[in-house]
Design a protein around this motif. Sequence first.
Motif, PDB file in Angstrom:
ATOM      1  N   ARG A  10     -35.337 -66.838  -6.912  1.00 26.42           N
ATOM      2  CA  ARG A  10     -34.760 -67.546  -6.091  1.00 26.42           C
ATOM      3  C   ARG A  10     -33.374 -67.765  -6.407  1.00 26.42           C
ATOM      4  O   ARG A  10     -33.118 -68.443  -7.332  1.00 26.42           O
ATOM      5  N   VAL A  11     -32.603 -66.564  -6.018  1.00 24.35           N
ATOM      6  CA  VAL A  11     -31.149 -66.811  -6.590  1.00 24.35           C
ATOM      7  C   VAL A  11     -30.373 -68.009  -6.030  1.00 24.35           C
ATOM      8  O   VAL A  11     -30.190 -68.151  -5.078  1.00 24.35           O
ATOM      9  N   GLY A  12     -29.736 -68.628  -7.254  1.00 23.99           N
ATOM     10  CA  GLY A  12     -29.066 -69.881  -6.979  1.00 23.99           C
ATOM     11  C   GLY A  12     -30.038 -71.036  -6.970  1.00 23.99           C
ATOM     12  O   GLY A  12     -29.693 -72.443  -7.001  1.00 23.99           O
ATOM     13  N   GLY A  13     -31.510 -71.049  -7.155  1.00 25.27           N
ATOM     14  CA  GLY A  13     -32.191 -72.050  -7.434  1.00 25.27           C
ATOM     15  C   GLY A  13     -32.224 -73.066  -6.308  1.00 25.27           C
ATOM     16  O   GLY A  13     -31.554 -72.820  -5.105  1.00 25.27           O
ATOM     17  N   LEU A  14     -32.757 -74.209  -6.656  1.00 24.35           N
ATOM     18  CA  LEU A  14     -32.914 -75.424  -5.863  1.00 24.35           C
ATOM     19  C   LEU A  14     -31.373 -75.858  -5.251  1.00 24.35           C
ATOM     20  O   LEU A  14     -31.232 -76.233  -4.329  1.00 24.35           O
ATOM     21  N   GLU A  15     -30.522 -75.779  -6.317  1.00 19.93           N
ATOM     22  CA  GLU A  15     -28.972 -76.189  -5.962  1.00 19.93           C
ATOM     23  C   GLU A  15     -28.334 -75.588  -4.765  1.00 19.93           C
ATOM     24  O   GLU A  15     -27.760 -75.956  -3.842  1.00 19.93           O
ATOM     25  N   ALA A  16     -28.549 -74.087  -4.879  1.00 19.63           N
ATOM     26  CA  ALA A  16     -27.942 -73.375  -3.870  1.00 19.63           C
ATOM     27  C   ALA A  16     -28.638 -73.518  -2.505  1.00 19.63           C
ATOM     28  O   ALA A  16     -28.050 -73.664  -1.301  1.00 19.63           O
ATOM     29  N   TYR A  17     -29.848 -73.669  -2.584  1.00 20.18           N
ATOM     30  CA  TYR A  17     -30.882 -73.869  -1.509  1.00 20.18           C
ATOM     31  C   TYR A  17     -30.645 -75.099  -0.589  1.00 20.18           C
ATOM     32  O   TYR A  17     -30.625 -75.264   0.504  1.00 20.18           O
ATOM     33  N   ALA A  18     -30.144 -76.341  -1.534  1.00 16.07           N
ATOM     34  CA  ALA A  18     -30.029 -77.400  -0.994  1.00 16.07           C
ATOM     35  C   ALA A  18     -28.713 -77.318   0.110  1.00 16.07           C
ATOM     36  O   ALA A  18     -28.728 -77.963   1.095  1.00 16.07           O
ATOM     37  N   ASP A  19     -27.856 -76.388  -0.316  1.00 15.60           N
ATOM     38  CA  ASP A  19     -26.607 -76.312   0.613  1.00 15.60           C
ATOM     39  C   ASP A  19     -26.902 -75.584   1.756  1.00 15.60           C
ATOM     40  O   ASP A  19     -26.213 -75.818   2.537  1.00 15.60           O
ATOM     41  N   ASP A  20     -27.862 -74.397   1.462  1.00 14.93           N
ATOM     42  CA  ASP A  20     -28.316 -73.959   2.742  1.00 14.93           C
ATOM     43  C   ASP A  20     -28.957 -74.631   3.894  1.00 14.93           C
ATOM     44  O   ASP A  20     -28.642 -74.330   5.262  1.00 14.93           O
ATOM     45  N   TYR A  25     -28.610 -67.077   2.027  1.00 12.45           N
ATOM     46  CA  TYR A  25     -29.553 -66.796   0.785  1.00 12.45           C
ATOM     47  C   TYR A  25     -29.577 -65.095   0.595  1.00 12.45           C
ATOM     48  O   TYR A  25     -29.651 -64.651  -0.447  1.00 12.45           O
ATOM     49  N   GLY A  26     -29.409 -64.206   1.852  1.00 14.86           N
ATOM     50  CA  GLY A  26     -29.327 -62.921   1.505  1.00 14.86           C
ATOM     51  C   GLY A  26     -28.165 -62.468   0.854  1.00 14.86           C
ATOM     52  O   GLY A  26     -28.101 -61.631   0.253  1.00 14.86           O
ATOM     53  N   GLN A  27     -26.931 -63.375   1.178  1.00 15.64           N
ATOM     54  CA  GLN A  27     -25.894 -62.759   0.261  1.00 15.64           C
ATOM     55  C   GLN A  27     -25.798 -63.108  -1.011  1.00 15.64           C
ATOM     56  O   GLN A  27     -25.040 -62.266  -1.953  1.00 15.64           O
ATOM     57  N   ARG A  28     -26.457 -64.017  -1.427  1.00 14.04           N
ATOM     58  CA  ARG A  28     -26.763 -64.407  -3.023  1.00 14.04           C
ATOM     59  C   ARG A  28     -27.651 -63.263  -3.481  1.00 14.04           C
ATOM     60  O   ARG A  28     -27.646 -62.921  -4.505  1.00 14.04           O
ATOM     61  N   ASN A  29     -28.634 -62.858  -2.771  1.00 17.60           N
ATOM     62  CA  ASN A  29     -29.577 -61.957  -3.328  1.00 17.60           C
ATOM     63  C   ASN A  29     -29.443 -60.595  -3.377  1.00 17.60           C
ATOM     64  O   ASN A  29     -29.645 -59.908  -4.446  1.00 17.60           O
ATOM     65  N   ILE A  30     -28.579 -60.016  -2.596  1.00 17.96           N
ATOM     66  CA  ILE A  30     -28.201 -58.689  -2.526  1.00 17.96           C
ATOM     67  C   ILE A  30     -27.783 -58.118  -3.642  1.00 17.96           C
ATOM     68  O   ILE A  30     -28.025 -56.954  -4.196  1.00 17.96           O
ATOM     69  N   PRO A  31     -26.592 -58.879  -4.196  1.00 25.64           N
ATOM     70  CA  PRO A  31     -26.092 -58.067  -5.533  1.00 25.64           C
ATOM     71  C   PRO A  31     -26.827 -58.359  -6.501  1.00 25.64           C
ATOM     72  O   PRO A  31     -26.906 -57.285  -7.311  1.00 25.64           O
ATOM     73  N   VAL A  32     -27.722 -59.240  -6.637  1.00 28.29           N
ATOM     74  CA  VAL A  32     -28.823 -59.072  -7.655  1.00 28.29           C
ATOM     75  C   VAL A  32     -29.764 -58.063  -7.597  1.00 28.29           C
ATOM     76  O   VAL A  32     -30.316 -57.437  -8.546  1.00 28.29           O
ATOM     77  N   GLY A  37     -38.017 -78.939   5.431  1.00 27.49           N
ATOM     78  CA  GLY A  37     -39.256 -79.395   4.809  1.00 27.49           C
ATOM     79  C   GLY A  37     -39.696 -78.450   3.612  1.00 27.49           C
ATOM     80  O   GLY A  37     -40.140 -79.059   2.488  1.00 27.49           O
ATOM     81  N   TYR A  38     -39.378 -77.095   3.482  1.00 25.52           N
ATOM     82  CA  TYR A  38     -39.599 -76.434   2.419  1.00 25.52           C
ATOM     83  C   TYR A  38     -38.648 -76.779   1.152  1.00 25.52           C
ATOM     84  O   TYR A  38     -39.119 -76.793  -0.041  1.00 25.52           O
ATOM     85  N   LEU A  39     -37.553 -77.309   1.307  1.00 27.00           N
ATOM     86  CA  LEU A  39     -36.691 -77.659   0.273  1.00 27.00           C
ATOM     87  C   LEU A  39     -37.412 -79.036  -0.437  1.00 27.00           C
ATOM     88  O   LEU A  39     -37.616 -78.956  -1.661  1.00 27.00           O
ATOM     89  N   ARG A  40     -37.832 -79.757   0.398  1.00 22.88           N
ATOM     90  CA  ARG A  40     -38.477 -80.959  -0.106  1.00 22.88           C
ATOM     91  C   ARG A  40     -39.608 -80.559  -0.911  1.00 22.88           C
ATOM     92  O   ARG A  40     -39.982 -80.973  -1.887  1.00 22.88           O
ATOM     93  N   TYR A  41     -40.643 -79.853  -0.410  1.00 29.18           N
ATOM     94  CA  TYR A  41     -41.728 -79.387  -0.752  1.00 29.18           C
ATOM     95  C   TYR A  41     -41.606 -78.938  -2.112  1.00 29.18           C
ATOM     96  O   TYR A  41     -42.268 -78.979  -3.296  1.00 29.18           O
ATOM     97  N   SER A  42     -40.509 -77.791  -2.174  1.00 28.95           N
ATOM     98  CA  SER A  42     -40.330 -77.268  -3.471  1.00 28.95           C
ATOM     99  C   SER A  42     -39.655 -77.960  -4.651  1.00 28.95           C
ATOM    100  O   SER A  42     -40.072 -77.714  -5.759  1.00 28.95           O
ATOM    101  N   THR A  43     -38.933 -78.921  -4.177  1.00 23.97           N
ATOM    102  CA  THR A  43     -38.304 -79.844  -5.080  1.00 23.97           C
ATOM    103  C   THR A  43     -39.742 -80.655  -5.775  1.00 23.97           C
ATOM    104  O   THR A  43     -39.542 -80.957  -7.103  1.00 23.97           O
ATOM    105  N   GLU A  44     -40.462 -81.226  -4.908  1.00 28.63           N
ATOM    106  CA  GLU A  44     -41.627 -82.076  -5.340  1.00 28.63           C
ATOM    107  C   GLU A  44     -42.349 -81.134  -6.163  1.00 28.63           C
ATOM    108  O   GLU A  44     -42.984 -81.638  -7.246  1.00 28.63           O
ATOM    109  N   THR A  45     -42.649 -79.848  -5.705  1.00 26.92           N
ATOM    110  CA  THR A  45     -43.570 -79.028  -6.651  1.00 26.92           C
ATOM    111  C   THR A  45     -43.031 -78.819  -8.070  1.00 26.92           C
ATOM    112  O   THR A  45     -43.818 -78.790  -8.958  1.00 26.92           O
ATOM    113  N   ARG A  46     -41.699 -78.782  -7.944  1.00 28.25           N
ATOM    114  CA  ARG A  46     -41.292 -78.368  -9.185  1.00 28.25           C
ATOM    115  C   ARG A  46     -41.418 -79.713 -10.258  1.00 28.25           C
ATOM    116  O   ARG A  46     -41.810 -79.486 -11.393  1.00 28.25           O
TER     117      ARG A  46
END
Length: 488
Positions: free
Chosen positions: A85-95, A119-126, A285-294
Amino acid sequence: MSFKIAIIGAGSVGFTKKLFTDILCVPEFKDIEFALTDISEHNLGMIQAILDRIVEANGLPTKVTATTDRRKALEGARYIISCVRVGGLEAYADDIRIPLKYGIDQCVGDTICAGGILYGQRNIPVILDFCKDIREVAETDAKFLNYANPMAMNTWAAIEYGKIDTVGLCHGVQHGAEQIAEVLGAKSPRELDYVCSGINHQTWFIELRLNGRAIGKDELVAAFEAHPVYSKQEKLRIDVLKRFGVYSTESNGHLSEYLPWYRKRPDEITRWIDMSDWIHGETGGYLRYSTETRKWFETEYPQFLEAASKPIDPARRSNEHASHILEALETNRVYRGHFNVKNNGVITNLPQDAIIESPGFVDRFGINMAAGITLPEPCAATCMSSINVQRMSVHAAIAGDIDLLKLAMLHDPLVGAVSTPEEVWQMVDEMVVAQAAWLPQYADAVPAAKERLAKSKVKTREWAGAARRNVRSIDELHAEKAALKQAG
């Protein structure tokens, strides 16, 4: 057998454990090596301790190593699995947060729509860095198994530009089939035979047979509408089934993001979603779920470690594709699944360069796709809208072309249904500036984007979305778990 599997993004602790135990359910694989790699030493340490405990408890000779040095993990690997998950939850929150300012309400935001495109722009170089390392240090003809979203964009980049033998893997088809089998009254999902084809997260059950009997649209609609749970949780999905004539694999909330009709007005969002669980349409919803799961994992880690002492039970092997693909390739026991690959004639009415998700068979000769499938026209049309966005997004990420990125965003079905061109242009500038740390290909474009933002007169608003819930505390999660346990 003895070979090496590298898992990139192994700090995705729960998923890594599932893949690990699935693979070790294959008797021939007890002597293999797992090389875990992640940018987080903390996460690596936790997952290695869990996997070491599993190995010890089951008396296995399996080797587990962990390193933040990706190339070292990839050295000599025959299979490479990515769940990053490139950028982690920090970048995801901005998404999620930034598009809301422009009226774009996403449930997941990791495949297309505004969040998925960034998200694709962050992932593809990696992804391309992974491919370079695989070419240079992995076993010759190593296979890259991508689980990370955005699935189609990542797989497209790895095949077209990374020049690596790549397959994208997702579990949406399996979950959709389980639902259909349940509403039709099957005793087991194995009673259902189906052909499911399209693109990732827009895959369609175009042929259904229950114990050999063909299932038509009317029977399926009636079965879903009669179900006491799915009739409420999958309202949007059932509406698409009625109009298109076929059922989509994707969840109610996720599917709503890929279409321009259901999430473009707040009152429409609340009409079509269900708040019993995040996956049915909750804003972010998935951002909340991911944050709580972590949070939950960090707090409950001792219990996760203790649970790792239990014997591996092959009967509990999951339906995730990875272990079954490896088993078929290495033992020649044939496996049928649904895989994300370059089209090349598999689906007759989708572009040849697109990444499609469709049935295939695996044996020692590789993944062999069932070719010549034709989608119903409405399904193909919906897939085409996303494919065009995916193609432009991949090309923008490769070239670092912010103008093409804006055009890709403008052509996204939901973004285009909600936002004006001026709003899209500013939103992309804002997202690129906010995520500059993970977008090296746009480094030269960031200063001009900042200047445009300083002069812009496009109005935005602070909006939580039509159906947002707060992230719950550990105490709240404990209380909810206790209440569910008491309720039986």
